[in-house]
Write a protein that holds these residues in place. Structure first.
Motif, PDB file in Angstrom:
ATOM      1  N   UNK A 145       0.950  -1.386   0.066  1.00 41.73           N
ATOM      2  CA  UNK A 145       0.440   0.128   0.207  1.00 41.73           C
ATOM      3  C   UNK A 145       0.593   1.067   0.470  1.00 41.73           C
ATOM      4  N   UNK A 146       2.385   1.086   0.164  1.00 41.89           N
ATOM      5  CA  UNK A 146       3.255   2.698   0.642  1.00 41.89           C
ATOM      6  C   UNK A 146       2.834   2.984  -0.883  1.00 41.89           C
ATOM      7  N   UNK A 147       3.135   2.371  -1.583  1.00 46.19           N
ATOM      8  CA  UNK A 147       3.003   2.899  -3.149  1.00 46.19           C
ATOM      9  C   UNK A 147       1.738   4.100  -3.677  1.00 46.19           C
ATOM     10  N   UNK A 148       0.579   3.731  -2.977  1.00 41.89           N
ATOM     11  CA  UNK A 148      -0.277   4.320  -3.366  1.00 41.89           C
ATOM     12  C   UNK A 148      -0.159   6.269  -2.399  1.00 41.89           C
ATOM     13  N   UNK A 149       1.193   5.913  -1.722  1.00 37.35           N
ATOM     14  CA  UNK A 149       1.621   7.647  -0.966  1.00 37.35           C
ATOM     15  C   UNK A 149       2.442   7.566  -1.365  1.00 37.35           C
ATOM     16  N   UNK A 150       2.131   8.908  -3.394  1.00 45.22           N
ATOM     17  CA  UNK A 150       3.621   9.566  -4.025  1.00 45.22           C
ATOM     18  C   UNK A 150       4.252  10.476  -3.266  1.00 45.22           C
ATOM     19  N   UNK A 151       5.220  10.974  -3.748  1.00 46.40           N
ATOM     20  CA  UNK A 151       5.365  12.053  -2.166  1.00 46.40           C
ATOM     21  C   UNK A 151       4.813  13.207  -2.585  1.00 46.40           C
ATOM     22  N   UNK A 152       4.340  14.142  -3.857  1.00 46.66           N
ATOM     23  CA  UNK A 152       3.344  15.173  -3.668  1.00 46.66           C
ATOM     24  C   UNK A 152       2.606  14.529  -1.699  1.00 46.66           C
ATOM     25  N   UNK A 153       1.656  13.472  -2.414  1.00 47.15           N
ATOM     26  CA  UNK A 153       0.770  13.495  -1.201  1.00 47.15           C
ATOM     27  C   UNK A 153       1.102  13.484   0.426  1.00 47.15           C
ATOM     28  N   UNK A 154       2.697  12.154   0.306  1.00 47.12           N
ATOM     29  CA  UNK A 154       3.810  12.099   2.047  1.00 47.12           C
ATOM     30  C   UNK A 154       3.266  13.750   1.995  1.00 47.12           C
ATOM     31  N   UNK A 155       4.112  14.718   1.403  1.00 46.84           N
ATOM     32  CA  UNK A 155       4.885  16.255   1.718  1.00 46.84           C
ATOM     33  C   UNK A 155       3.714  16.762   1.948  1.00 46.84           C
ATOM     34  N   UNK A 156       2.648  16.193   1.740  1.00 47.04           N
ATOM     35  CA  UNK A 156       1.030  17.070   1.667  1.00 47.04           C
ATOM     36  C   UNK A 156       0.923  17.064   3.107  1.00 47.04           C
ATOM     37  N   UNK A 157       0.909  16.131   3.654  1.00 47.46           N
ATOM     38  CA  UNK A 157       0.945  15.002   4.474  1.00 47.46           C
ATOM     39  C   UNK A 157       1.366  15.456   5.669  1.00 47.46           C
ATOM     40  N   UNK A 208      10.180  11.328   9.553  1.00 51.89           N
ATOM     41  CA  UNK A 208      11.666  10.093   8.918  1.00 51.89           C
ATOM     42  C   UNK A 208      10.380   9.575   8.304  1.00 51.89           C
ATOM     43  N   UNK A 209       9.608   8.083   9.784  1.00 50.39           N
ATOM     44  CA  UNK A 209       9.314   7.604   8.763  1.00 50.39           C
ATOM     45  C   UNK A 209       8.430   8.098   7.368  1.00 50.39           C
ATOM     46  N   UNK A 210       7.999   8.159   7.563  1.00 48.02           N
ATOM     47  CA  UNK A 210       7.195   9.241   5.999  1.00 48.02           C
ATOM     48  C   UNK A 210       7.749   9.230   4.860  1.00 48.02           C
ATOM     49  N   UNK A 211       8.723  10.354   5.063  1.00 50.39           N
ATOM     50  CA  UNK A 211      10.320   9.564   3.447  1.00 50.39           C
ATOM     51  C   UNK A 211      10.238   8.668   3.120  1.00 50.39           C
ATOM     52  N   UNK A 212      11.144   7.659   4.861  1.00 47.59           N
ATOM     53  CA  UNK A 212      11.656   6.474   4.726  1.00 47.59           C
ATOM     54  C   UNK A 212      10.362   5.229   4.238  1.00 47.59           C
ATOM     55  N   UNK A 213       9.372   5.499   4.737  1.00 49.35           N
ATOM     56  CA  UNK A 213       9.033   3.926   4.850  1.00 49.35           C
ATOM     57  C   UNK A 213       8.543   3.787   5.503  1.00 49.35           C
ATOM     58  N   UNK A 214       9.571   3.584   6.349  1.00 51.86           N
ATOM     59  CA  UNK A 214      10.690   2.400   7.770  1.00 51.86           C
ATOM     60  C   UNK A 214      10.089   2.834   9.139  1.00 51.86           C
ATOM     61  N   UNK A 236      10.403   7.322  -4.559  1.00 56.84           N
ATOM     62  CA  UNK A 236      12.025   8.063  -5.741  1.00 56.84           C
ATOM     63  C   UNK A 236      12.080   8.546  -6.818  1.00 56.84           C
ATOM     64  N   UNK A 237      10.893   7.681  -7.260  1.00 55.17           N
ATOM     65  CA  UNK A 237      10.918   8.538  -9.233  1.00 55.17           C
ATOM     66  C   UNK A 237       9.858   9.852  -8.638  1.00 55.17           C
ATOM     67  N   UNK A 238       8.479   9.754  -8.341  1.00 56.02           N
ATOM     68  CA  UNK A 238       7.994  10.772  -7.861  1.00 56.02           C
ATOM     69  C   UNK A 238       8.820  12.166  -6.885  1.00 56.02           C
TER      70      UNK A 238
END
Length: 464
Positions: free
Chosen positions: A242-254, A345-351, A387-389
């Motif tokens: 499911x982590x791929x459902x949140x691209x960078x733009x959405x993670x940054x907004x979060x 850091x968890x949002x950026x790394x997915x870890x 990474x790509x987005x």
């Protein structure tokens, strides 16, 4: 007097008001006594015993006493019925006071001026502020919540933790709700329940979960919120599928949304709130994946000039806990800043940030981020699925801000207003000092035991 038999003698005596008694002999003679009965020893030997006229009166009045007895019995029956009815309604009233009508008493308990345990007691300014912030809570009926959740059916359960379970439902007006039902074995007691109901009812922000009301009936304690269809942040970022459902733009907004919510708590709301339990599982996502901070059961209120406080009971998820809170029970707005740094850091790394239990365990997220930053390889921390987005500039800025939030000394950590400024505007960001690196479990226990006599509870990083 020769008359006949005892019935005739009785009739004659009863007809004569002056007759006090009568008798009759075997020869059929009636003996009547008028006036005072002085000497009855002169009754002839062949006479029956004397019958006094009072018995005649009783016999003659038997017909008159029967209606009186019937009336008396009816009165007693009516009195018993009336008393029973009163007792029934009194019992119903007591039952309602314990249940539905008990909400009035509980509402008084939940008035903010009585919640002195939420903030530092003894300050008049606090009390005045509390009275100004008193709020009227909406109380839901238990039968209504049972109806909309299909009697708390398992297929309507959307979450579970130490407090109990969360069920989804839909009100008659179509609004979807989440019912947080505290179990009788819940670690979250009446104090935490009251805290959460009070605080979230007063706070209004697009990045805080909206509180709708509560239910206090019989042994049930429930909190009702708006329903978050996309569950919590950890449901996405820590799951490989499911982590791929949140691209960078959405993670940054979060990230920005969470920061705004915390800033509101610390600075912009009428009350200065320290959440104390910020973590990925307490960040809920609505239908548009907008973040909303939830779970205010351990939150505390600070007065205008108060910077920190101390607790004798440290209960939180250790992976998000600031060092001063873990060691000595000290908490402040900088405690929330530390937790935000971990989440960032968890949002950026997915870890997920974890506690290292042995010396040969892989480094936790904070240590890894710090080592990569020092080696000039911080971008390697970014989740491979985005990474790509991802904008490298924004990602590196977020990592840098995250490390600043994780400084060992609370005074070195920025405030939330500064954090938002650094995240959104291309400003000069200072270099971080070495952050708090989580030691192994033996060091944790030794450090806490030697530094504090507080009651410390270390919970698992994921409680849902």
């Amino acid at each position: 007097m020769q008359v006949g038999n005892d019935q005739i003698c009785e009739y004659i005596c009863s007809s004569d008001c002056s007759c006090n008694a009568y008798s009759y002999s075997t020869s059929g003679e009636c003996l009547l006594w008028n006036g005072d009965l002085i000497d009855l020893s002169r009754i002839p030997n062949n006479s029956r015993q004397v019958v006094f006229n009072i018995k005649l009166s009783e016999r003659s009045n038997k017909g008159k006493k029967k209606p009186l007895l019937v009336g008396l019995a009816a009165s007693i029956t009516s009195a018993i019925f009336l008393c029973g009815t009163c007792c029934y309604f009194l019992w119903r009233t007591k039952l309602k006071e314990k249940g539905i009508l008990g909400k009035k008493k509980f509402r008084e308990i939940l008035l903010f001026e009585s919640a002195t345990d939420l903030s530092k007691p003894g300050t008049s300014s606090n009390k005045g502020q509390q009275k100004k912030c008193a709020v009227e809570l909406k109380f839901f009926k238990l039968r209504e919540l049972k109806a909309v959740t299909d009697n708390f059916s398992p297929h309507n359960k959307v979450g579970e933790g130490g407090f109990g379970s969360v069920f989804k439902g839909q009100l008659l007006d179509g609004q979807k709700i989440a019912v947080k039902r505290l179990s009788t074995q819940s670690q979250q007691g009446i104090s935490e329940f009251k805290t959460e109901a009070l605080l979230i009812a007063k706070l209004q922000h697009r990045n805080l979960v909206r509180f709708l009301g509560c239910c206090v009936e019989d042994e049930e304690k429930m909190l009702i919120y708006e329903y978050m269809p996309n569950k919590s942040l950890d449901y996405f970022i820590f799951d490989e599928s499911r982590k791929s459902l949140l691209d960078w733009k959405k993670r940054y907004e979060i990230i920005i949304g969470i920061a705004r919510g915390i800033l509101y708590l610390h600075q912009d709301s009428r009350l200065r709130i320290i959440h104390r339990d910020l973590k990925a599982s307490n960040i809920l996502l609505d239908e548009d994946m907008n973040p909303k901070i939830s779970d205010f059961g351990t939150a505390r209120i600070f007065s205008g000039n108060q910077n920190e406080d101390k607790t004798n009971r440290v209960v939180r998820t250790y992976a998000y806990m600031s060092p001063e809170y873990a060691r000595a029970g000290l908490f402040s707005i900088k405690s929330d800043v530390f937790s935000f740094g971990v989440i960032l850091l968890e949002i950026i790394s997915g870890t997920k940030n974890t506690v290292s239990y042995t010396s040969d365990s892989p480094p936790n997220l904070i240590r890894r981020a710090w080592e990569l930053w020092n080696d000039g390889k911080a971008f390697e921390l970014v989740d491979s699925s985005i990474v790509d987005s991802c904008s490298s500039e924004e990602a590196l800025r977020c990592i840098l801000v995250g490390l600043l939030c994780l400084q060992l000394n609370a005074a070195d950590r920025p405030t939330m207003s500064t954090i938002l400024y650094m995240l959104r505007i291309e400003a000069t960001v200072p270099s971080p000092k070495q952050p708090f690196i989580t030691p192994n479990s033996d060091s944790i226990i030794t450090e806490i035991t030697s530094s504090s006599i507080n009651e410390v509870t270390i919970t698992a990083p994921d409680v849902r």
